[in-house]
Design a protein around this motif. Sequence first.
Motif, PDB file in Angstrom:
ATOM      1  N   ARG A   1      46.571  43.896  66.718  1.00  0.00           N
ATOM      2  CA  ARG A   1      47.212  42.960  67.648  1.00  0.00           C
ATOM      3  C   ARG A   1      47.361  43.588  69.024  1.00  0.00           C
ATOM      4  O   ARG A   1      47.095  42.947  70.034  1.00  0.00           O
ATOM      5  N   ALA A   2      47.775  44.849  69.064  1.00  0.00           N
ATOM      6  CA  ALA A   2      47.970  45.529  70.352  1.00  0.00           C
ATOM      7  C   ALA A   2      46.641  45.682  71.099  1.00  0.00           C
ATOM      8  O   ALA A   2      46.562  45.416  72.302  1.00  0.00           O
ATOM      9  N   SER A   3      45.593  46.091  70.395  1.00  0.00           N
ATOM     10  CA  SER A   3      44.295  46.295  71.044  1.00  0.00           C
ATOM     11  C   SER A   3      43.638  44.977  71.442  1.00  0.00           C
ATOM     12  O   SER A   3      42.999  44.879  72.481  1.00  0.00           O
ATOM     13  N   ALA A   4      43.799  43.956  70.613  1.00  0.00           N
ATOM     14  CA  ALA A   4      43.196  42.652  70.904  1.00  0.00           C
ATOM     15  C   ALA A   4      43.932  41.917  72.011  1.00  0.00           C
ATOM     16  O   ALA A   4      43.335  41.135  72.748  1.00  0.00           O
TER      17      ALA A   4
ATOM     18  N   PRO B   1      37.231  43.332  71.348  1.00  0.00           N
ATOM     19  CA  PRO B   1      36.750  42.206  70.544  1.00  0.00           C
ATOM     20  C   PRO B   1      36.618  42.536  69.052  1.00  0.00           C
ATOM     21  O   PRO B   1      36.739  41.659  68.208  1.00  0.00           O
ATOM     22  N   VAL B   2      36.387  43.799  68.729  1.00  0.00           N
ATOM     23  CA  VAL B   2      36.317  44.191  67.316  1.00  0.00           C
ATOM     24  C   VAL B   2      37.680  44.003  66.660  1.00  0.00           C
ATOM     25  O   VAL B   2      37.780  43.505  65.532  1.00  0.00           O
ATOM     26  N   CYS B   3      38.724  44.357  67.371  1.00  0.00           N
ATOM     27  CA  CYS B   3      40.078  44.164  66.836  1.00  0.00           C
ATOM     28  C   CYS B   3      40.422  42.681  66.723  1.00  0.00           C
ATOM     29  O   CYS B   3      41.128  42.272  65.803  1.00  0.00           O
TER      30      CYS B   3
ATOM     31  N   SER C   1      48.240  33.281  66.337  1.00  0.00           N
ATOM     32  CA  SER C   1      48.618  32.760  67.655  1.00  0.00           C
ATOM     33  C   SER C   1      47.891  33.555  68.747  1.00  0.00           C
ATOM     34  O   SER C   1      47.433  32.984  69.736  1.00  0.00           O
ATOM     35  N   LEU C   2      47.757  34.863  68.560  1.00  0.00           N
ATOM     36  CA  LEU C   2      46.999  35.681  69.507  1.00  0.00           C
ATOM     37  C   LEU C   2      45.525  35.260  69.510  1.00  0.00           C
ATOM     38  O   LEU C   2      44.903  35.168  70.560  1.00  0.00           O
ATOM     39  N   LEU C   3      44.992  34.961  68.339  1.00  0.00           N
ATOM     40  CA  LEU C   3      43.602  34.522  68.256  1.00  0.00           C
ATOM     41  C   LEU C   3      43.416  33.188  68.974  1.00  0.00           C
ATOM     42  O   LEU C   3      42.455  33.012  69.718  1.00  0.00           O
ATOM     43  N   ARG C   4      44.337  32.263  68.762  1.00  0.00           N
ATOM     44  CA  ARG C   4      44.244  30.967  69.446  1.00  0.00           C
ATOM     45  C   ARG C   4      44.320  31.151  70.961  1.00  0.00           C
ATOM     46  O   ARG C   4      43.572  30.522  71.708  1.00  0.00           O
ATOM     47  N   ASP C   5      45.210  32.037  71.428  1.00  0.00           N
ATOM     48  CA  ASP C   5      45.320  32.312  72.862  1.00  0.00           C
ATOM     49  C   ASP C   5      44.052  32.986  73.401  1.00  0.00           C
ATOM     50  O   ASP C   5      43.660  32.755  74.541  1.00  0.00           O
ATOM     51  N   SER C   6      43.412  33.795  72.570  1.00  0.00           N
ATOM     52  CA  SER C   6      42.212  34.534  72.992  1.00  0.00           C
ATOM     53  C   SER C   6      41.023  33.609  73.238  1.00  0.00           C
ATOM     54  O   SER C   6      40.079  33.990  73.929  1.00  0.00           O
ATOM     55  N   ILE C   7      41.069  32.415  72.700  1.00  0.00           N
ATOM     56  CA  ILE C   7      39.969  31.469  72.906  1.00  0.00           C
ATOM     57  C   ILE C   7      39.842  31.113  74.389  1.00  0.00           C
ATOM     58  O   ILE C   7      38.747  30.837  74.875  1.00  0.00           O
TER      59      ILE C   7
ATOM     60  N   GLU D   1      35.457  36.173  77.336  1.00  0.00           N
ATOM     61  CA  GLU D   1      34.888  37.368  76.710  1.00  0.00           C
ATOM     62  C   GLU D   1      35.330  37.539  75.254  1.00  0.00           C
ATOM     63  O   GLU D   1      34.747  38.335  74.507  1.00  0.00           O
ATOM     64  N   LEU D   2      36.368  36.790  74.828  1.00  0.00           N
ATOM     65  CA  LEU D   2      36.884  36.909  73.463  1.00  0.00           C
ATOM     66  C   LEU D   2      36.738  35.639  72.644  1.00  0.00           C
ATOM     67  O   LEU D   2      36.996  35.650  71.439  1.00  0.00           O
TER      68      LEU D   2
END
Length: 195
Positions: free
Chosen positions: A7-10, A18-20, A34-40, A44-45
């Motif tokens: 979570r910290a690295s992503a 991106p691997v994290c 929630s972090l994944l949804r925000d990363s959309i 680059e992620l």
Amino acid sequence: ELQPLCRASAGRATDPDPVCVRFLGVLGDRAGCSLLRDSIARPELAADAIAALGAAGWTENVPLLIDLMSDDTLGPDAVLAYRRITGADDVEGHLPIPRVEPPDGEDAREALPPDPAKASADWEARCADLDEDVALQDGRPLDASRLPAHFQDLPLRTRADVYLRVKNAPDGAPPDIELEASARAQMAGATSSGS
């Protein structure tokens, strides 16, 4: 635990890993979704975050995936994630006519375009019978503490991710498949030669 590190690295504001991002999905980290949804929203992620939502398998993310199928860039990734969670076969549209030839040097195989309406109808038919507190892979429930009975029926990439998820679970203790196979082969050899 790997989840907080991923979570910290992503989630870094600069130079996120991106691997994290992808590994959060492999770990089935529901809090990290929630972090994944925000990363959309971060170009680059985005593809990695969508793939991670598919690997995580939490059905609460399916409506977002169906919405993303309308995006020209992210739609194909959303279809793959949706199919990974649900096991759906037919959520794509048809190839456009006339068919557009790919530019030189690109793969001539074309993916069918996403069909959000088909996916939405498919989801409506499936979702009534699903427990939203259980992650799915290929339409089947997962228990993070052990390998599922249908493990060998899963696609190879999914099996690798499920194995890593179970291996990382605090109460998970999957067998070491490679070592056990070697031990069985050795035992079979010792038994046949010792008789």
